[in-house]
Design a protein around this motif. Sequence first.
Motif, short mmCIF file in Angstrom:
data_model
loop_
_atom_site.label_atom_id
_atom_site.label_comp_id
_atom_site.label_asym_id
_atom_site.label_seq_id
_atom_site.Cartn_x
_atom_site.Cartn_y
_atom_site.Cartn_z
N LEU A 50 0.86 -1.18 0.00
CA LEU A 50 0.00 0.00 0.00
C LEU A 50 0.90 1.23 0.00
CD1 LEU A 50 -2.84 1.25 0.22
CD2 LEU A 50 -2.63 1.06 2.71
N THR A 51 0.88 1.99 -1.09
CA THR A 51 1.82 3.10 -1.25
C THR A 51 1.23 4.45 -0.92
OG1 THR A 51 1.24 3.36 -3.59
CG2 THR A 51 3.06 1.86 -3.05
N GLY A 52 -0.09 4.51 -0.68
CA GLY A 52 -0.71 5.78 -0.36
C GLY A 52 -2.17 5.77 -0.74
N TRP A 53 -2.76 6.98 -0.73
CA TRP A 53 -4.16 7.18 -1.10
C TRP A 53 -4.22 8.11 -2.30
CZ3 TRP A 53 -6.43 3.72 1.78
CH2 TRP A 53 -6.03 3.51 3.10
N ASN A 54 -5.37 8.08 -2.99
CA ASN A 54 -5.59 9.00 -4.09
C ASN A 54 -7.07 9.31 -4.17
OD1 ASN A 54 -5.80 9.99 -7.08
ND2 ASN A 54 -3.60 9.84 -6.67
N THR A 55 -7.40 10.48 -4.63
CA THR A 55 -8.80 10.86 -4.73
C THR A 55 -9.48 10.21 -5.93
OG1 THR A 55 -8.18 12.87 -5.92
CG2 THR A 55 -8.46 13.05 -3.53
N GLU A 56 -8.72 9.55 -6.80
CA GLU A 56 -9.27 8.81 -7.93
C GLU A 56 -8.76 7.37 -7.88
OE1 GLU A 56 -11.52 9.84 -9.98
OE2 GLU A 56 -11.55 11.93 -9.29
N PRO A 57 -9.60 6.41 -8.27
CA PRO A 57 -9.17 5.00 -8.20
C PRO A 57 -7.92 4.70 -9.01
CG PRO A 57 -11.55 5.14 -8.56
CD PRO A 57 -11.00 6.53 -8.71
N ASP A 58 -7.77 5.36 -10.19
CA ASP A 58 -6.64 5.06 -11.06
C ASP A 58 -5.39 5.86 -10.73
OD1 ASP A 58 -7.38 7.56 -11.89
OD2 ASP A 58 -7.72 7.02 -13.99
N GLY A 59 -5.43 6.61 -9.63
CA GLY A 59 -4.27 7.38 -9.21
C GLY A 59 -4.07 8.69 -9.94
N SER A 60 -5.06 9.12 -10.73
CA SER A 60 -4.93 10.34 -11.52
C SER A 60 -5.34 11.59 -10.75
CB SER A 60 -5.77 10.24 -12.79
OG SER A 60 -7.16 10.09 -12.47
N GLY A 61 -5.85 11.43 -9.52
CA GLY A 61 -6.29 12.58 -8.75
C GLY A 61 -5.22 13.08 -7.79
N GLY A 62 -5.64 13.57 -6.65
CA GLY A 62 -4.71 14.07 -5.65
C GLY A 62 -4.11 12.94 -4.83
N ALA A 63 -2.79 12.86 -4.80
CA ALA A 63 -2.09 11.80 -4.06
C ALA A 63 -1.87 12.24 -2.62
CB ALA A 63 -0.77 11.47 -4.73
N VAL A 64 -2.04 11.31 -1.70
CA VAL A 64 -1.84 11.58 -0.28
C VAL A 64 -1.08 10.41 0.32
CG1 VAL A 64 -2.92 12.18 1.91
CG2 VAL A 64 -4.09 12.72 -0.23
N GLY A 65 0.00 10.70 1.05
CA GLY A 65 0.75 9.64 1.71
C GLY A 65 -0.01 9.08 2.89
N LEU A 66 0.34 7.89 3.30
CA LEU A 66 -0.28 7.27 4.47
C LEU A 66 0.03 8.09 5.71
CD1 LEU A 66 0.65 3.53 3.75
CD2 LEU A 66 -1.38 4.80 3.01
N GLY A 67 -1.00 8.53 6.40
CA GLY A 67 -0.82 9.36 7.58
C GLY A 67 -0.67 10.83 7.30
N SER A 68 -0.49 11.22 6.04
CA SER A 68 -0.35 12.63 5.69
C SER A 68 -1.72 13.28 5.57
CB SER A 68 0.46 12.78 4.40
OG SER A 68 1.83 12.54 4.64
N ARG A 69 -1.74 14.54 5.20
CA ARG A 69 -2.97 15.32 5.32
C ARG A 69 -3.67 15.55 3.98
NH1 ARG A 69 -1.72 19.88 10.01
NH2 ARG A 69 -1.15 18.34 11.62
N VAL A 70 -4.99 15.68 4.09
CA VAL A 70 -5.83 15.91 2.93
C VAL A 70 -6.88 16.95 3.32
CG1 VAL A 70 -7.50 14.10 3.52
CG2 VAL A 70 -7.16 14.71 1.12
N GLY A 71 -7.37 17.69 2.32
CA GLY A 71 -8.39 18.69 2.59
C GLY A 71 -9.69 18.07 3.05
N PRO A 72 -10.46 18.74 3.91
CA PRO A 72 -11.66 18.15 4.50
C PRO A 72 -12.92 18.33 3.66
CG PRO A 72 -11.22 20.28 5.48
CD PRO A 72 -10.13 20.05 4.48
#
Length: 598
Positions: A156-178
């Motif tokens: 698991l390398t992180g999160w993304n706002t899009e399933p294919d990874g084309s959106g905003g990337a966010v690291g595990l434990g890092s911050r994202v807009g609410p």
Amino acid sequence: MKKAALFVMAALLFALTACGAPEGKGEAFPRRVVLEAGEGFTADRYAAQTAPGGELRFELREDEGYTVTGADFPGYALERRQGGGVILVLRPVRYSTAVRLEVERSGQTLRYHANGGARLDGGDGAQAVEAPVTPSHLRLNTSTGTDLFQRPGHTLTGWNTEPDGSGGAVGLGSRVGPEEGLTLYAQWSPWSAPELFQWERWGDGAAVTGYAGEEEILTVPAELDGLPVRCIRAGAFAGADCRGVILPDTLRTVENGAFDGCALSQLTLFDSLRTVSDYSFSHCENLRTLRINAALPPVFSGSYYASFADKFDRLLSLKDRRKIVLFSGSSARFGYDSGEIHRAFADYDVVNMGVFAYTNALPQLELILTCVGEGDVLVHSPEFDAAQRQFCTSANLDGPFFNMMEANYDMVSLLDLREYGQVFTALSAYLSGREGMEARSYALSPADFDEEGTPVDTPSYNQYGDYILYRPNAQDEDPVYGLPVDYTVRSFPKSAFIDPLNREYRRFLDKGAAVFFTYAPRNRLAISEDSTPEARRALDAWFREALCVPVLTGLESSLVSGRYLYGTDNHLSTEGVVLRTAEIVAALAAQLGREGGA
């Protein structure tokens, strides 16, 4: 998020621990456990007993807006029921004890989608898991994912706002807009084939000794032949042509020369790593981006180090708005009434980015630069007792820099590693230094504590980033530390101090920002004998001549009576802040062509 728990009576605790009972005889008695009452939940019972080594289960009901997240029992588990409610399982129960629950106040919910993985709670992997998040910061720390999903043969390398990874990337434990209804999709990287690796046993796991692949993205497996990958030996990936490397969260050591001459430009690792150095990546001239994922709880949450991430949150929120950015070390944190500056310049927002002077200012300024544009104002007041760091004389990183990054590791990925030295040596110092420190929660805010780390009833920071707890004037003018600062021209030669600072200032000027240099406050008695009035006048003239930006206020006014300082030789008292802010407002008004600051 807040931990909420109330301790039971000391006498009851004493009775439950059965202290003084002989070890052998104690084995014959049942073990009794008391669940400490606390805010945010109720339990079907608060005391139970079992045979030595047995299991106990408590049924919990979470209050609205609260989530039970843990317990201070080494063998606990939380089982969530589909219809609501939580079962606390304690096993094995070897001693009589009291158990305290960790409860988080939930204000918002992030949804995490397994995106090809499987939910650890047994739910449908195609569905999202909702996890409550307390808005302790403007942006929300994400889950590390280890308690949500799994996918054999993948990292698991992180999160993304899009399933294919084309959106905003966010690291595990890092911050994202609410943003309302935000869903984050798990991003998985398949492990490189095990037959591509040579390895050997290393302690309780495996050490990679060689690699025979030609992949563009190399994902080191978390295990080989069932053994966790713990080490990468010297030369294992020397000369590899991969452009990206993803290291597993099982890894503990990367030896010197492990990636010597590797072509990689982007590296992803986890903060469970312990030993690594710049020599691990020697001759990797293309290595530009470092992405750090959290695998372990933070340890600096609630401290002043973590305030940098909170301040950066505000700066990001104002990226497209005109603003005044105040920067230096802790003298800025204690040195301004930013609300007063905002009132004086109502068409500017204000951010106080000052945190800690004894780490390199250069990467901090570079992070600030990512959010600065045309019409913005930077007020820089370097602290002279940390002049080498504050004047950007070196590009080397250090451990305290990563202390400041812990609350949002994604900030590190904004830096171009090619411009810095000792990156991984500093990272290793930070990672190894965290060992043995108390695990904390991302939910803790620096505003919940005073400078010494004591919880406070009123916020210690305001929205601008100022430290605002009341600070009385000192009883006398005497210096606190006995570290005299040298205010002489010879201490600031052009090539070593002025030129590197000007280079950084010009990067702001090139983006259309206005930059002003001023002096950090200092106890007027905490200066060297060579810092005579004549020497100080010469130094002020030297800065006005040599710097490529205006000097906002004079040197003499920065040397204040020790009575206007609090606990140090450069942290202003509350009254001192009023006086300094008035001076800064008047000087800025003159520079910006304002009438009385209006």
